[in-house]
Design a protein around this motif. Structure first.
Motif, mmCIF file in Angstrom:
data_model
loop_
_atom_site.group_PDB
_atom_site.id
_atom_site.type_symbol
_atom_site.label_atom_id
_atom_site.label_comp_id
_atom_site.label_asym_id
_atom_site.label_seq_id
_atom_site.Cartn_x
_atom_site.Cartn_y
_atom_site.Cartn_z
ATOM 1 N N SER A 238 0.850 -1.188 0.000
ATOM 2 C CA SER A 238 0.000 0.000 0.000
ATOM 3 C C SER A 238 0.885 1.239 0.000
ATOM 4 O O SER A 238 2.017 1.211 0.478
ATOM 5 C CB SER A 238 -0.931 -0.001 1.222
ATOM 6 O OG SER A 238 -0.187 -0.056 2.416
ATOM 7 N N GLN A 239 0.342 2.316 -0.547
ATOM 8 C CA GLN A 239 1.148 3.514 -0.757
ATOM 9 C C GLN A 239 1.022 4.485 0.405
ATOM 10 O O GLN A 239 -0.067 4.756 0.893
ATOM 11 C CB GLN A 239 0.720 4.207 -2.051
ATOM 12 C CG GLN A 239 1.529 5.429 -2.390
ATOM 13 C CD GLN A 239 2.999 5.130 -2.534
ATOM 14 O OE1 GLN A 239 3.378 4.219 -3.249
ATOM 15 N NE2 GLN A 239 3.836 5.883 -1.831
ATOM 16 N N ASP A 240 2.165 5.011 0.875
ATOM 17 C CA ASP A 240 2.170 6.047 1.895
ATOM 18 C C ASP A 240 1.957 7.411 1.244
ATOM 19 O O ASP A 240 1.785 7.523 0.031
ATOM 20 C CB ASP A 240 3.491 6.027 2.659
ATOM 21 C CG ASP A 240 3.682 4.737 3.436
ATOM 22 O OD1 ASP A 240 2.656 4.210 3.931
ATOM 23 O OD2 ASP A 240 4.821 4.257 3.534
ATOM 24 N N ILE A 241 2.015 8.451 2.058
ATOM 25 C CA ILE A 241 1.841 9.810 1.557
ATOM 26 C C ILE A 241 2.915 10.117 0.514
ATOM 27 O O ILE A 241 4.084 9.783 0.681
ATOM 28 C CB ILE A 241 1.907 10.826 2.717
ATOM 29 C CG1 ILE A 241 0.674 10.640 3.627
ATOM 30 C CG2 ILE A 241 1.980 12.255 2.203
ATOM 31 C CD1 ILE A 241 0.695 11.498 4.862
ATOM 32 N N VAL A 242 2.494 10.732 -0.583
ATOM 33 C CA VAL A 242 3.400 11.078 -1.676
ATOM 34 C C VAL A 242 3.302 12.574 -1.937
ATOM 35 O O VAL A 242 2.203 13.130 -2.013
ATOM 36 C CB VAL A 242 3.042 10.304 -2.964
ATOM 37 C CG1 VAL A 242 3.848 10.839 -4.149
ATOM 38 C CG2 VAL A 242 3.308 8.821 -2.786
ATOM 39 N N ASN A 243 4.437 13.232 -2.075
ATOM 40 C CA ASN A 243 4.490 14.614 -2.522
ATOM 41 C C ASN A 243 5.282 14.691 -3.813
ATOM 42 O O ASN A 243 6.089 13.820 -4.119
ATOM 43 C CB ASN A 243 5.131 15.516 -1.459
ATOM 44 C CG ASN A 243 4.251 15.657 -0.238
ATOM 45 O OD1 ASN A 243 3.072 15.966 -0.352
ATOM 46 N ND2 ASN A 243 4.822 15.415 0.930
ATOM 47 N N PHE A 244 5.062 15.758 -4.555
ATOM 48 C CA PHE A 244 5.689 15.891 -5.863
ATOM 49 C C PHE A 244 7.213 15.816 -5.784
ATOM 50 O O PHE A 244 7.866 15.348 -6.704
ATOM 51 C CB PHE A 244 5.274 17.219 -6.498
ATOM 52 C CG PHE A 244 5.830 17.429 -7.875
ATOM 53 C CD1 PHE A 244 5.354 16.692 -8.944
ATOM 54 C CD2 PHE A 244 6.838 18.348 -8.108
ATOM 55 C CE1 PHE A 244 5.855 16.866 -10.221
ATOM 56 C CE2 PHE A 244 7.347 18.531 -9.385
ATOM 57 C CZ PHE A 244 6.858 17.788 -10.439
ATOM 58 N N ASN A 245 7.786 16.270 -4.667
ATOM 59 C CA ASN A 245 9.236 16.319 -4.557
ATOM 60 C C ASN A 245 9.861 15.009 -4.089
ATOM 61 O O ASN A 245 11.072 14.938 -3.919
ATOM 62 C CB ASN A 245 9.654 17.445 -3.594
ATOM 63 C CG ASN A 245 9.311 18.818 -4.145
ATOM 64 O OD1 ASN A 245 9.395 19.032 -5.340
ATOM 65 N ND2 ASN A 245 8.917 19.733 -3.273
ATOM 66 N N SER A 246 9.031 13.985 -3.870
ATOM 67 C CA SER A 246 9.612 12.715 -3.424
ATOM 68 C C SER A 246 10.522 12.160 -4.510
ATOM 69 O O SER A 246 10.273 12.314 -5.699
ATOM 70 C CB SER A 246 8.503 11.706 -3.091
ATOM 71 O OG SER A 246 7.738 11.421 -4.231
ATOM 72 N N LYS A 247 11.596 11.497 -4.106
ATOM 73 C CA LYS A 247 12.595 11.022 -5.052
ATOM 74 C C LYS A 247 12.061 9.899 -5.924
ATOM 75 O O LYS A 247 12.422 9.780 -7.092
ATOM 76 C CB LYS A 247 13.839 10.565 -4.292
ATOM 77 C CG LYS A 247 14.584 11.699 -3.592
ATOM 78 C CD LYS A 247 15.820 11.175 -2.871
ATOM 79 C CE LYS A 247 16.551 12.313 -2.177
ATOM 80 N NZ LYS A 247 17.755 11.831 -1.446
ATOM 81 N N THR A 248 11.214 9.075 -5.345
ATOM 82 C CA THR A 248 10.696 7.935 -6.097
ATOM 83 C C THR A 248 9.171 7.946 -6.063
ATOM 84 O O THR A 248 8.573 7.710 -5.019
ATOM 85 C CB THR A 248 11.203 6.605 -5.510
ATOM 86 O OG1 THR A 248 12.620 6.617 -5.505
ATOM 87 C CG2 THR A 248 10.724 5.437 -6.357
ATOM 88 N N LEU B 287 -7.164 11.305 2.419
ATOM 89 C CA LEU B 287 -7.731 12.577 2.000
ATOM 90 C C LEU B 287 -7.951 12.709 0.502
ATOM 91 O O LEU B 287 -9.071 12.874 0.046
ATOM 92 C CB LEU B 287 -6.831 13.729 2.484
ATOM 93 C CG LEU B 287 -6.579 13.813 3.989
ATOM 94 C CD1 LEU B 287 -5.668 14.990 4.293
ATOM 95 C CD2 LEU B 287 -7.889 13.944 4.746
ATOM 96 N N HIS B 288 -6.861 12.659 -0.280
ATOM 97 C CA HIS B 288 -7.039 13.016 -1.691
ATOM 98 C C HIS B 288 -5.904 12.471 -2.542
ATOM 99 O O HIS B 288 -4.847 12.055 -2.043
ATOM 100 C CB HIS B 288 -7.116 14.536 -1.853
ATOM 101 C CG HIS B 288 -5.783 15.229 -1.686
ATOM 102 N ND1 HIS B 288 -5.268 16.083 -2.635
ATOM 103 C CD2 HIS B 288 -4.853 15.163 -0.712
ATOM 104 C CE1 HIS B 288 -4.083 16.518 -2.241
ATOM 105 N NE2 HIS B 288 -3.820 15.983 -1.070
ATOM 106 N N LEU B 289 -6.148 12.495 -3.849
ATOM 107 C CA LEU B 289 -5.146 12.164 -4.858
ATOM 108 C C LEU B 289 -5.131 13.289 -5.882
ATOM 109 O O LEU B 289 -6.133 13.532 -6.552
ATOM 110 C CB LEU B 289 -5.486 10.831 -5.538
ATOM 111 C CG LEU B 289 -4.702 10.484 -6.804
ATOM 112 C CD1 LEU B 289 -3.227 10.257 -6.482
ATOM 113 C CD2 LEU B 289 -5.299 9.267 -7.491
ATOM 114 N N ARG B 290 -3.997 13.994 -5.979
ATOM 115 C CA ARG B 290 -3.868 15.073 -6.954
ATOM 116 C C ARG B 290 -2.958 14.605 -8.079
ATOM 117 O O ARG B 290 -1.876 14.080 -7.840
ATOM 118 C CB ARG B 290 -3.303 16.330 -6.285
ATOM 119 C CG ARG B 290 -2.973 17.449 -7.266
ATOM 120 C CD ARG B 290 -2.562 18.721 -6.562
ATOM 121 N NE ARG B 290 -3.725 19.438 -6.055
ATOM 122 C CZ ARG B 290 -3.876 19.850 -4.799
ATOM 123 N NH1 ARG B 290 -2.950 19.603 -3.904
ATOM 124 N NH2 ARG B 290 -4.965 20.512 -4.439
#
Length: 515
Positions: free
Chosen positions: A190-200, A218-221
């Motif tokens: 399962s996927q943890d929190i992701v931000n645009f600046n994450s390396k992978t 919360l959301h998926l952008r």
């Protein structure tokens, strides 16, 4: 002022909680808008209220990526259009070499999000991953093997007809094998929190959008893939906001905090139709609501007369009118010819509570019967369950209802109840594929497996179809309603035109209506 500040904090940290509470209160208090973030070329992103967002980002996970999200990030080899036509996506064509062997030709110069180029190696590696996942393996068992011819062509060996195969290949999303291997990404994590600046980032597909931000609660952008090989994306980004309750999604739409609302409850249709600048979009779908009967808890249901009495107790036409606003139909049987249809010369068993009550009074019934409900996105099954409870009361039967929303819990519990109620929507168009999906990958699969195990028939698909039809005729399985899906949106969007013939929204096709 303090209340308004509290609302502001909540809406940005937990929009689903905010609207679930606010929709129940409906106290006329101040509403708070979700700010639209500029993305891409500055076009405001579209806010979409959905029942759930993905927990896993693989089309082949044990809990696979829902089709509307899969088509954001990945491309299939082919896909069904909005007009029941088969579109070539990653392939430019195919050639039948001999019965059971088809050569496919990949389009050239297609890149994944990582920058890697699409090749036959990715197709072969994807099939290997599918075979490691029991859920997905059942879906693609007809693909025996894939052999590489060169970088952009491969031979596919199958025991399916060409029509069956192409129908399945509309769900064959190709993965970037170099990316997944180099980053050691496991499909079932399962996927943890992701931000645009994450390396992978968690995925690399060839699709029109890429993940920008993600929070599983919360959301998926997503933002436009500016190197996409296919159609130009008119909308620069989407924000899928998790609001689990259908009632709460409607509240967010009416408050103009979201632009589009998924899977509306049918009871709220009049509310939207009278709202300024909002419109309804009815999608003809393949969704069916099934009631099953089990004799494991009570031997009384081994008797056909008891099952018939249950059927006579159910006012299907009343549920169609009052629960789903006639957005669908009532039919005596489910059959998969080209789509859902009626069996010839079969009539709907009419609602007759008086006869049902008379039958129940003459046979020994349990003091209480138990119904397990798999709650659907729009809340239809929950409403239907309450209607069944009232109908059973009218024929002097006490019914206890248990609701679950998780399919794994459903599978673990469904064998312990007198009745089950669930909805099923099939993504396939080929007749044999539809039945195969019903038997292996639907909420009824375990129930049907038990029927097959008890029968003395052989294990061919034709025999299984025949047994399934017999189970409907003998009232073990009852299709209660055939439903259409209803979405709602701001009227500036041309939402109706993005849905495929099998009810999948292709979000990259969304456009803004001309003023």
């Amino acid at each position: 002022m303090l209340l308004q500040l509290f609302q502001f904090v909540v809406i940005f940290t937990a929009p689903s909680l905010f609207y679930d509470v606010l929709a129940e209160e409906r106290d006329g208090g101040a509403t708070v808008e979700i700010q639209q973030s500029p993305v891409g070329n500055g076009t405001p992103e579209v806010q979409i209220a959905v029942a759930d967002i993905p927990l896993y980002f693989s089309p082949y996970a044990m809990s696979p990526l829902e089709a509307q999200y899969a088509h954001l990030f990945f491309d299939p080899l082919v896909r069904w259009s909005t007009h029941k036509e088969l579109e070539k996506r990653l392939v430019s064509g195919w050639l039948l070499l001999k019965p059971g062997v088809i050569r496919f030709f990949l389009k050239k110069e297609i890149s994944f999000h990582s920058g890697n180029k699409l090749s036959s190696d990715d197709v072969i590696w994807t099939l290997d991953q599918i075979r490691k996942t029991p859920h997905a393996k059942a879906f693609f068992t007809g693909i025996l093997k894939i052999e590489k011819v060169d970088q952009h062509s491969f031979d596919l060996h199958t025991d399916l007809s060409e029509d069956q195969l192409l129908d399945y290949l509309a769900h064959f999303f190709v993965l970037d094998h170099a990316f997944y291997e180099s980053h050691n990404i496991t499909m079932n994590n399962s996927q943890d929190i992701v931000n645009f600046n994450s390396k992978t980032l968690p995925i690399s597909g060839s699709g029109p959008y890429k993940i920008n931000q993600y929070n599983p609660l919360l959301h998926l952008r997503v933002v436009s893939n500016d190197k996409y090989w296919g159609e130009t994306n008119v909308i620069a980004g989407f924000n899928f906001i998790r609001i689990h309750s259908a009632n709460s999604r409607l509240y967010a739409l009416l408050a103009e905090d979201v632009d589009i609302c998924e899977s509306m409850a049918k009871k709220d249709i009049d509310t939207v139709s009278h709202a300024p600048s909002k419109k309804l979009v009815e999608i003809s779908s393949s969704e069916v609501v099934f009631l099953t009967i089990s004799d494991k808890r009570s031997n009384v249901f081994k008797r056909r007369v008891a099952r018939d009495a249950v059927a006579l107790s159910i006012n299907k036409m009343g549920m169609l009118k009052h629960i789903v606003n006639n957005l669908g139909s009532v039919k005596p049987y489910f059959t998969a010819q080209q789509n859902i249809g009626d069996k010839e010369n079969k009539e709907l068993l009419e609602y007759d509570a008086r006869t049902a009550r008379n039958i129940f009074s003459k046979i020994t019934m349990p003091a209480e019967l138990h119904l397990l409900v798999l709650v659907d996105k729009a809340g239809n099954t929950a409403q239907i369950a309450r209607a069944l409870l009232n109908m059973m009361q009218k024929v002097s039967i006490k019914l206890t209802i248990t609701e679950v929303s998780d399919l794994q819990k459903w599978n673990a519990m469904s064998g312990d109840y007198d009745f089950t109620l669930s909805s099923w929507q099939f993504p396939l168009l080929n007749r044999d594929n539809i039945y195969q999906h019903l038997f292996t990958d639907s909420p009824l699969s375990q129930y049907i497996d038990a029927l097959f195990a008890e029968s003395l028939s052989d294990n061919t698909l034709a025999s299984k179809i025949s047994l399934f039809e017999q189970s409907q005729e003998s009232q073990w399985i009852m299709p209660l309603l055939f439903l259409n899906t209803v979405w709602a949106s701001d009227d500036k969007y041309d939402l109706a035109s993005i849905f495929s013939i099998n009810s999948i929204p292709y979000w990259h096709l969304l456009t803004v209506n001309k003023p």
